[in-house]
Design a protein around this motif. Structure first.
Motif, mmCIF file in Angstrom:
data_model
loop_
_atom_site.group_PDB
_atom_site.id
_atom_site.type_symbol
_atom_site.label_atom_id
_atom_site.label_comp_id
_atom_site.label_asym_id
_atom_site.label_seq_id
_atom_site.Cartn_x
_atom_site.Cartn_y
_atom_site.Cartn_z
ATOM 1 N N GLY A 168 0.796 -1.223 0.000
ATOM 2 C CA GLY A 168 0.000 0.000 0.000
ATOM 3 C C GLY A 168 0.824 1.266 0.000
ATOM 4 N N SER A 227 3.561 4.302 -1.366
ATOM 5 C CA SER A 227 3.760 5.085 -2.594
ATOM 6 C C SER A 227 4.896 4.484 -3.422
ATOM 7 N N TYR A 239 5.525 1.340 -3.793
ATOM 8 C CA TYR A 239 4.962 0.223 -4.547
ATOM 9 C C TYR A 239 4.188 0.733 -5.759
ATOM 10 N N ARG A 240 3.431 1.808 -5.581
ATOM 11 C CA ARG A 240 2.659 2.367 -6.695
ATOM 12 C C ARG A 240 3.588 2.864 -7.806
ATOM 13 N N GLU A 241 4.705 3.489 -7.419
ATOM 14 C CA GLU A 241 5.674 3.957 -8.407
ATOM 15 C C GLU A 241 6.287 2.780 -9.166
ATOM 16 N N ARG A 246 4.917 -0.174 -9.633
ATOM 17 C CA ARG A 246 3.900 -0.760 -10.501
ATOM 18 C C ARG A 246 3.763 0.050 -11.793
ATOM 19 N N GLU A 247 3.779 1.370 -11.674
ATOM 20 C CA GLU A 247 3.689 2.232 -12.854
ATOM 21 C C GLU A 247 4.901 2.048 -13.759
#
Length: 272
Positions: free
Chosen positions: A139, A141, A143-145, A147-148
């Motif tokens: 969850g 930031s 990880y989100r970067e 994934r992108e």
């Protein structure tokens, strides 16, 4: 006693799973049965053959996932002052990085048992805590970067490497596997290391580049993916952690026309 202390130190070695494989449980203590076989009376040639057979048998024994343990050990007496210790673990609780840790800690505990002098070891890392941290990272930031980044990397699709085979591919996959070991001659290693230094790259980058070029030639593909096993332990600053912490990094190989080998290796280094 050293093996028992090894199991007590690393909680992953005390893990088991429910019959559905969805829930991992870690016991506070586990009695590991350590088999002992005496080969000291055999000749060297016969001893080697019997030791190989024991190793093969240990690898072939199934692990009871629901009841555990998923780790076992076998001591083979080779002479009055020589023995082989075979440690076998299910891959779900132990990766390649962990094997080095287990060998190091076993040697430390064994030396301590013999000498009676305490060996300085850092506090053992918890696999349970690692799993919690992984779930928390999902969850974040960061990880989100990440994934992108991967979505951008494969926006053109995921190019599969297709190698020619001598026979027809089987319709049903199996879990059968084999490991082939090939030793690279020292002169070749020396040459590759010199080439790596000249390009300002790591030795691994040169080996990976060579593999990529070889597979490109065999497959006649200029774009494909290689899966690189990457251990999480050094990345998260827990080099003493035992568990299954390996991810497969999808390394995208893309050849460019008229690119030199040196520039290709540099680009592989940059991508890594």
């Amino acid at each position: 006693r050293a093996i028992e202390r090894l199991v007590a130190r690393h909680d992953a070695l005390r893990a088991s799973f429910d019959s559905a494989g969805e829930l991992m449980q870690v016991a506070p203590s586990v009695a590991v049965e350590v088999g002992v076989t005496d080969l000291s009376t055999y000749s060297n040639g016969e001893m080697d053959g019997r030791l190989d057979n024991i190793v093969t048998e240990e690898m072939g024994k199934a692990f009871p996932l629901p009841s555990g343990p998923l780790f076992r050990a076998h001591i083979v007496q080779l002479a009055a002052d020589s023995a082989a210790v075979i440690m076998t673990a299910h891959h779900v609780i132990c990766d390649g990085w962990s094997v080095d840790i287990l060998i190091h800690d076993l040697c430390a505990f064994y030396s301590e048992e013999l000498s009676g002098k305490a060996v300085a070891l850092q506090r053992g890392e918890s696999y349970i805590e690692y799993v919690r941290n992984v779930n928390e990272r999902l969850g974040s930031s960061e990880y989100r970067e990440a994934r992108e980044y991967w979505h951008r990397m494969f926006r053109r699709g995921f190019p599969v490497l297709v190698l020619p085979t001598d026979g027809a591919r089987v319709s049903k996959r199996s879990f059968g596997a084999e490991r082939l070991v090939h030793v690279i001659p020292q002169p070749a290693v020396t040459t590759m290391k010199a080439f790596a230094a000249a390009q300002g790259c790591s030795f691994f980058s040169v080996v990976l580049s060579g593999l990529a070029l070889l597979l490109a030639q065999i497959s006649q593909q200029d774009r494909f993916v290689l899966a690189l096993p990457v251990a999480d332990q050094p990345t998260i600053g827990q080099p003493g952690l035992v568990g299954h912490c390996v991810s497969l990094l999808p390394f995208l190989v893309g050849l460019r026309e008229k690119e030199t080998a040196g520039r290709f290796v540099q680009r592989v280094q940059e991508q890594l």
